[in-house]
Design an enzyme around this catalytic site. Structure first.
Site, PDB file in Angstrom:
ATOM      1  N   LYS A 101       0.839  -1.204   0.000  1.00 57.12           N
ATOM      2  CA  LYS A 101       0.000   0.000   0.000  1.00 57.12           C
ATOM      3  C   LYS A 101       0.870   1.249   0.000  1.00 57.12           C
ATOM      4  O   LYS A 101       1.998   1.204   0.482  1.00 57.12           O
ATOM      5  CB  LYS A 101      -0.852   0.032   1.288  1.00 57.12           C
ATOM      6  CG  LYS A 101      -2.000  -0.942   1.322  1.00 57.12           C
ATOM      7  CD  LYS A 101      -2.790  -0.792   2.616  1.00 57.12           C
ATOM      8  CE  LYS A 101      -3.889  -1.835   2.707  1.00 57.12           C
ATOM      9  NZ  LYS A 101      -4.926  -1.689   1.688  1.00 57.12           N
ATOM     10  N   ARG A 155     -10.144 -11.510   2.185  1.00 55.89           N
ATOM     11  CA  ARG A 155     -11.006 -12.582   1.667  1.00 55.89           C
ATOM     12  C   ARG A 155     -10.312 -13.945   1.752  1.00 55.89           C
ATOM     13  O   ARG A 155     -10.979 -14.974   1.833  1.00 55.89           O
ATOM     14  CB  ARG A 155     -11.442 -12.243   0.230  1.00 55.89           C
ATOM     15  CG  ARG A 155     -10.334 -12.223  -0.783  1.00 55.89           C
ATOM     16  CD  ARG A 155     -10.730 -11.493  -2.055  1.00 55.89           C
ATOM     17  NE  ARG A 155     -10.765 -10.039  -1.857  1.00 55.89           N
ATOM     18  CZ  ARG A 155     -11.114  -9.162  -2.792  1.00 55.89           C
ATOM     19  NH1 ARG A 155     -11.482  -9.580  -3.981  1.00 55.89           N
ATOM     20  NH2 ARG A 155     -11.096  -7.873  -2.537  1.00 55.89           N
TER      21      ARG A 155
HETATM   22  N1  BES Z   1      -7.940  -3.705   4.473  1.00 57.13           N
HETATM   23  C1  BES Z   1      -8.126  -3.315   3.138  1.00 57.13           C
HETATM   24  C2  BES Z   1      -9.394  -2.475   2.947  1.00 57.13           C
HETATM   25  C3  BES Z   1      -9.400  -1.172   3.675  1.00 57.13           C
HETATM   26  C4  BES Z   1      -9.068  -0.011   3.020  1.00 57.13           C
HETATM   27  C5  BES Z   1      -9.805  -1.108   4.996  1.00 57.13           C
HETATM   28  C6  BES Z   1      -9.120   1.213   3.682  1.00 57.13           C
HETATM   29  C7  BES Z   1      -9.856   0.101   5.660  1.00 57.13           C
HETATM   30  C8  BES Z   1      -9.518   1.254   4.998  1.00 57.13           C
HETATM   31  C9  BES Z   1      -8.232  -4.545   2.246  1.00 57.13           C
HETATM   32  O1  BES Z   1      -7.464  -5.613   2.656  1.00 57.13           O
HETATM   33  C10 BES Z   1      -7.724  -4.153   0.903  1.00 57.13           C
HETATM   34  O2  BES Z   1      -6.592  -3.806   0.813  1.00 57.13           O
HETATM   35  N2  BES Z   1      -8.587  -4.230  -0.107  1.00 57.13           N
HETATM   36  C11 BES Z   1      -8.207  -3.911  -1.430  1.00 57.13           C
HETATM   37  C12 BES Z   1      -8.732  -4.987  -2.342  1.00 57.13           C
HETATM   38  C13 BES Z   1      -8.209  -4.903  -3.748  1.00 57.13           C
HETATM   39  C14 BES Z   1      -6.726  -5.170  -3.768  1.00 57.13           C
HETATM   40  C15 BES Z   1      -8.944  -5.903  -4.606  1.00 57.13           C
HETATM   41  C16 BES Z   1      -8.814  -2.556  -1.790  1.00 57.13           C
HETATM   42  O3  BES Z   1      -9.928  -2.272  -1.370  1.00 57.13           O
HETATM   43  O4  BES Z   1      -8.135  -1.782  -2.452  1.00 57.13           O
HETATM   44 MN    MN Z   2      -5.453  -5.455   1.991  1.00 55.57          MN
END
Ligand code: BES
Ligand code: MN
Ligand code: ZN
Length: 509
Positions: free
Chosen positions: A261, A335
């Site tokens: 990230k 997931r």
């Molecule tokens: N934990 C994150 C989602 C999240 C984002 C929670 C901001 C709280 C605040 C999750 O694991 C994630 O990174 N999701 C990705 C999925 C994508 C890679 C398909 C996302 O939402 O970008």
């Molecule tokens: Mn994530």
């Protein structure tokens, strides 16, 4: 804060501060001698405008007049907000014992519950890592709820639930170097130790691998912290209804893994265990309330980090269900964890499933910090979950499941892929991914990415909101009431609304 109920008039309690709600066009319910409070209304200083505050001194007490708006628009949420506003003023004024005089003719909104929740939730502060004496702000020692009818049961129930929400907030707010998977497991163990009907099993990496949970293990592979598969069982005597399975995402820190990230938003990822916190604390509240329903709680706790042993994009792993998963993006880790936890919950006997997860940024773009995303594959179960959210006063909005979303998470080299090749519809494709692991058991999914943090509600200070604890407890209450037979269902607190059957401040259809 100690919380008690009384049928005594507020004026005759030991409170130094009394809170009185003002409804538009209605007089002050029980004025003090000389009509001091009504005089404040007549002078225009006290107003019925929602959450407007005015203060008077009379009869040896301080009086806080808080606006409740028009009678026709009274709601449990309005009362929670009014209680939060009154609490803020009372604390500023160094009040020690505060008595809330409940508004009349407002039973259908369960005012005792709303006022206790609004006050206790607003009083929450996270100070665990602040040295010294909590920057001098005073704390209210006692809240007394005064009503003509004895509200002791409602008050006791509200205290249990609000304390569970605040405990979930503590877990969320605790930094990831302290709130490790092991620490989350220890919290679950500690709660289980408090209740005879609640038991807890925590297993680590070796057992997760041994149980064939290849998807969960893949996420944990990049971290030196021991992961924790937390299984809570609540089995009260005589409960006969369907076994409720609550599954929570407990990623204690989500760096994104190799699909890392951006630095700017990474610190927020300590709250990626909010779903797990909600499941653990809801189970504690369910046990404390002695609800007659069997519950299995499953939390998959791990960090998602980068290292020489971390999972990589293109890896294929085998989940406990036997389905193979192609990891296209290591940041879609929630997931992976949930896939194995859902399967585990079903193996443990769950006959209804709800998972709670900070799963996708996409749901935050769609619904903001107002509604949680809600998916369900069974209409009766959907109605139960929507009804529970409504009883609890938490906003959820139904989103679609569709075969065309499911197609997008079919794998090229494996059975399923953990990311859609399209960037669109990410919250829905994530839901369809989870759907593959629910074993045909009626299932609901709550994506709380937006609502877990900084919701901006007056009763939710900055940081963790403890979202979904209230809904999960309300859901167990509903199932318990069904299990006991007809006619025992709790009264509904709010009017019907579009979709989720009525979240109280939902826009008109
Ligand atoms: N934990 C994150 C989602 C999240 C984002 C929670 C901001 C709280 C605040 C999750 O694991 C994630 O990174 N999701 C990705 C999925 C994508 C890679 C398909 C996302 O939402 O970008
Ligand atoms: Mn994530
Ligand atoms: Zn995550």
């Amino acid at each position: 804060m100690r919380v008690t109920a009384t049928t005594e008039a507020a004026a005759s309690t030991a409170a130094d501060t009394v809170v009185v709600g003002l409804v538009e066009g209605e007089g002050v319910p029980h004025d003090v001698e000389g009509g001091v409070l009504q005089a404040l209304v007549d002078a225009g200083e006290a107003k019925a405008k929602p959450c407007h505050l005015a203060v008077a001194h009379a009869g040896g007490k301080r009086w806080i007049l808080v606006g409740l708006g028009a009678r026709g628009k009274l709601s449990a949420e309005g009362l929670r907000l009014a209680a939060a506003a009154a609490h803020g003023r009372a604390r500023d004024l160094d009040a020690q014992i505060v008595c809330w005089e409940l508004p009349h003719k407002a039973r259908e909104h369960r005012p005792a519950r709303a006022v206790v929740e609004g006050t206790l939730l607003a009083a929450y502060r996270f100070t665990a890592f602040k040295s010294g004496d909590d920057n001098g702000s005073s704390k209210i020692a006692e809240l007394v709820v005064s009503d003509h009818v004895d509200q002791a049961d409602e008050v006791a129930r509200a205290v249990v639930v609000a304390e569970a929400v605040n405990a979930a907030r503590d877990l969320q707010n605790t930094p990831a170097n302290h709130m490790t998977p092991t620490a989350l497991g220890a919290r679950a163990q500690a709660i289980a130790a408090e209740h005879g009907a609640l038991s807890c099993e925590v297993v680590g990496r070796e057992e997760i691998v041994a149980r064939g949970m290849g998807a969960f293990a893949a996420v944990a592979a990049g971290s030196d912290e021991e992961p924790a598969l937390i299984t809570l069982r609540y089995e009260p005597e005589g409960a006969t209804g369907p076994v409720l399975g609550l599954v929570g995402k407990g990623v204690t820190f989500d760096s994104g893994g190799i699909s890392i990230k951006p630095a700017g938003s990474m610190a927020d990822m300590k709250y990626d265990m909010t779903g797990g916190a909600a499941v653990i604390e809801a189970l504690g509240a369910i046990a404390a309330l002695g609800l007659p329903v069997r519950v299995v709680g499953v939390v998959g706790a791990t960090e998602n980090l980068l290292s020489g042993s971390a999972m990589k994009p293109s890896d294929v792993v085998t989940s406990a269900s036997g389905l193979t998963v192609q990891i296209d993006n290591t940041d879609a880790e929630g997931r992976l964890v949930l896939a194995d936890c859902l399967h585990h919950a079903v193996a443990q006997g769950a006959e209804r499933l709800v998972d709670v997860a900070t799963l996708t940024g996409a749901i935050m773009s769609t619904l903001g910090r107002v509604y949680s995303g809600f998916w369900a594959d069974d209409e009766e179960w959907a109605a139960d979950v929507a009804g529970a959210a409504e009883d609890a006063g938490e906003l959820i909005w139904r989103m679609p499941l569709h075969e065309r979303y499911a197609e997008l998470v079919k794998g090229a080299t494996a059975d399923v892929a953990n990311q859609s090749p399209l960037r669109t519809g990410a919250a829905c494709t994530a839901a369809e991914f989870l759907h593959r692991f629910t074993g045909g058991v009626p299932w609901a999914h709550l994506d709380i990415c937006g609502t877990a943090w900084d919701s901006g509600r007056a009763y939710a200070p900055k940081g963790g909101t403890g979202v979904m604890v209230r809904t999960l407890v309300a859901l167990a209450e509903r199932l318990g009431a069904e299990g006991r037979g007809a006619g025992t269902e709790a009264p509904r607190s709010d009017a019907e609304s579009p979709q989720t059957g009525s979240n109280e401040d939902a826009p008109a259809a």
